[in-house]
Motif scaffolding. Structure first.
Motif, PDB file in Angstrom:
ATOM      1  N   ASN A   1       0.838  -1.189   0.000  1.00 40.66           N
ATOM      2  CA  ASN A   1       0.000   0.000   0.000  1.00 40.66           C
ATOM      3  C   ASN A   1       0.874   1.241   0.000  1.00 40.66           C
ATOM      4  O   ASN A   1       1.440   1.608   1.020  1.00 40.66           O
ATOM      5  N   THR A   5       1.592   8.987  -3.888  1.00 39.60           N
ATOM      6  CA  THR A   5       2.900   9.018  -4.537  1.00 39.60           C
ATOM      7  C   THR A   5       3.003  10.231  -5.445  1.00 39.60           C
ATOM      8  O   THR A   5       2.148  10.439  -6.310  1.00 39.60           O
ATOM      9  N   ALA A  24      -0.540  10.224  -7.506  1.00 38.45           N
ATOM     10  CA  ALA A  24      -1.364   9.025  -7.581  1.00 38.45           C
ATOM     11  C   ALA A  24      -1.593   8.488  -6.173  1.00 38.45           C
ATOM     12  O   ALA A  24      -0.688   8.522  -5.343  1.00 38.45           O
ATOM     13  N   GLN A  25      -2.813   8.027  -5.925  1.00 39.87           N
ATOM     14  CA  GLN A  25      -3.122   7.404  -4.630  1.00 39.87           C
ATOM     15  C   GLN A  25      -3.797   6.056  -4.874  1.00 39.87           C
ATOM     16  O   GLN A  25      -4.561   5.882  -5.830  1.00 39.87           O
ATOM     17  N   ASP A  26      -3.512   5.124  -3.971  1.00 37.01           N
ATOM     18  CA  ASP A  26      -4.035   3.769  -4.126  1.00 37.01           C
ATOM     19  C   ASP A  26      -4.998   3.413  -2.998  1.00 37.01           C
ATOM     20  O   ASP A  26      -5.160   2.232  -2.666  1.00 37.01           O
ATOM     21  N   ASN A  28      -8.235   4.541  -2.931  1.00 38.24           N
ATOM     22  CA  ASN A  28      -9.595   4.709  -3.433  1.00 38.24           C
ATOM     23  C   ASN A  28     -10.297   5.918  -2.800  1.00 38.24           C
ATOM     24  O   ASN A  28     -11.506   5.885  -2.544  1.00 38.24           O
ATOM     25  N   THR A  70      -9.363   9.884 -13.491  1.00 36.96           N
ATOM     26  CA  THR A  70      -9.548   8.648 -12.745  1.00 36.96           C
ATOM     27  C   THR A  70      -9.574   8.970 -11.251  1.00 36.96           C
ATOM     28  O   THR A  70      -9.121  10.039 -10.828  1.00 36.96           O
ATOM     29  N   GLU A  72      -7.678   7.574  -9.129  1.00 34.79           N
ATOM     30  CA  GLU A  72      -6.334   7.434  -8.592  1.00 34.79           C
ATOM     31  C   GLU A  72      -5.418   8.628  -8.858  1.00 34.79           C
ATOM     32  O   GLU A  72      -4.528   8.912  -8.076  1.00 34.79           O
ATOM     33  N   ASP A  73      -5.614   9.311  -9.977  1.00 36.55           N
ATOM     34  CA  ASP A  73      -4.619  10.279 -10.425  1.00 36.55           C
ATOM     35  C   ASP A  73      -5.142  11.713 -10.414  1.00 36.55           C
ATOM     36  O   ASP A  73      -6.278  11.972 -10.817  1.00 36.55           O
TER      37      ASP A  73
END
Lengths: 114, 111
Positions: A1, A5, A24-26, A28, A70, A72-73
């Motif tokens: 995780n 970033t 970017a994030q993961d 959600n 998106t 994420e970005d």
């Protein structure tokens, strides 16, 4: 995780050049933010997004643009860089926005415009 | 005018020497006050949320309190690893996703 970033970590630009800071994030998270931090000043909000396809201006949006295609970005575009844009830029994300204040920040991108 | 003011700007403590950091605000209709920790070269890390006067939150050696005009971050028996810049931020009003950040207090804890 990985969390949030940001790339690049460091960049030197010449006046008038353009570039994009990537975020970017993961996790959600729907909410994403771009802040800048200058010496002796508090963090200032540049742009934010409450979900894919939705963005809005913050306190200091001039000279910047964003998009959110998106979840994420959330890239931040600098057009025609100026010395006043020399700063450290932080991207952040959150599940519930600033209602709880629980923002997750990236490690920052240090930009110098010469 | 400054809406969020943090003091002192910098604080040096010996390990074990307890102290408090202050965050005063002038906004009306506070909807939340938040504390963050920021290590050199890193992004802020969320610590606490306070919503109303009298509220307190604790985490390890840190305790945050809130009054109608200010918040304190109390550090009890600090350790060198508590060295960081501590930021506070406030939210007021509705709709706009805006936090007003203070400029922070740089804390250095010496062994």
């Amino acid at each position: 995780n990985a969390g949030v970033t940001q790339t690049p970590k460091f960049r030197i630009l010449k006046i008038g050049q353009s570039m994009t800071l990537q975020c970017a994030q993961d996790m959600n998270h729907n909410y994403m933010y771009w802040y800048r931090q200058d010496p002796g000043m508090g963090l200032k909000l540049i742009y934010y997004s409450v979900g894919a396809g939705i963005t809005d201006k913050g306190e200091v949006p001039n000279g910047y643009n964003v998009s959110r295609s998106t979840t994420e970005d959330f890239p931040l575009r600098l057009e025609l860089a100026a010395p006043s844009q020399t700063s450290v830029y932080f991207c952040a994300s959150s599940t519930s926005g600033i209602n709880t204040g629980e923002l997750f920040f990236g490690e920052g991108s240090r930009l110098t415009v010469l | 005018e400054d809406q969020v003011t943090q003091s002192p700007e910098a604080l040096r403590l010996q390990e074990g020497e307890s102290s408090s950091l202050n965050c005063s605000y002038t906004v009306s209709g506070l909807r939340g006050l938040f504390w963050y920790r920021q290590d050199p070269g890193k992004g802020p890390e969320f610590l606490f949320t306070l919503y109303s006067a009298g509220e307190e939150k604790e985490k390890e050696r840190l305790k945050a309190t809130l009054t109608k005009k200010e918040s304190f971050l109390h550090i009890t028996a600090p350790k060198p690893e508590d060295s960081a810049t501590y930021l506070c931020a406030v939210r007021w009003g509705t709709g706009f996703q805006k936090l007003v950040f203070g400029t922070g207090t740089r804390l250095l804890v010496s062994p």
